[in-house]
Write a protein that holds these residues in place. Sequence first.
Motif, short mmCIF file in Angstrom:
data_model
loop_
_atom_site.label_atom_id
_atom_site.label_comp_id
_atom_site.label_asym_id
_atom_site.label_seq_id
_atom_site.Cartn_x
_atom_site.Cartn_y
_atom_site.Cartn_z
N HIS A 18 -60.29 76.67 -22.08
CA HIS A 18 -59.79 75.32 -22.39
C HIS A 18 -60.65 74.67 -23.47
O HIS A 18 -60.13 74.08 -24.43
CB HIS A 18 -59.76 74.47 -21.13
N ILE A 22 -59.66 73.28 -27.33
CA ILE A 22 -60.01 71.96 -27.88
C ILE A 22 -60.75 72.13 -29.20
O ILE A 22 -60.48 71.41 -30.17
CB ILE A 22 -60.87 71.17 -26.87
N LEU A 25 -58.34 72.93 -31.94
CA LEU A 25 -57.67 71.72 -32.41
C LEU A 25 -58.58 70.91 -33.33
O LEU A 25 -58.16 70.44 -34.38
CB LEU A 25 -57.26 70.84 -31.23
N LEU A 82 -56.26 67.83 -24.70
CA LEU A 82 -55.80 68.28 -26.01
C LEU A 82 -55.31 67.09 -26.85
O LEU A 82 -55.66 66.97 -28.03
CB LEU A 82 -54.69 69.32 -25.85
N LEU A 100 -50.93 71.49 -31.32
CA LEU A 100 -50.74 70.89 -29.99
C LEU A 100 -49.42 71.37 -29.39
O LEU A 100 -49.36 71.70 -28.21
CB LEU A 100 -50.75 69.36 -30.08
N PHE A 103 -49.90 74.81 -28.08
CA PHE A 103 -50.65 74.77 -26.83
C PHE A 103 -49.78 74.30 -25.67
O PHE A 103 -49.93 74.77 -24.55
CB PHE A 103 -51.90 73.90 -26.95
#
Length: 143
Positions: A18, A22, A25, A82, A100, A103
Amino acid sequence: MSISDIYDNEFRKRNKDHFAAIVRLALSDDVITVDEQKFLNRLADNLNISNEDYKKIMKDYASHPINPPISYDHRLERLYDLARMVMADKIRSKNQVKLLRKFCVGLGFHAVNVKYISKKALDLVKQVDNLDDFIYGIKNMNQ
């Protein structure tokens, strides 16, 4: 190896994956701003990411899978993190929004609804300042 060790290892792996999402991103625009860095540091602490793992993930974030949680509420927590990263620098770049959406699909949201869900998530992050209100807003977005 005990069952608690297996669970603990899987939990840590999921947190690392996870965190890597992030980071991906944050780096989608090739720059980590001061606000994004602060968010990454706080999130690493919250997810119990060690300094060593932090450095490894920053160098090789792309090798981590999305690894979605089974629970819907846990997927919403991931979506919240996110969306907060996309909005950390107050700029919604096209690359970040596109990533995003990817994801969202990886987290298990239906591809047909991804544009709507990601837009709603970003709007909610601007409006609310806590996870509970975010989850409530997502769960009640059609009302």
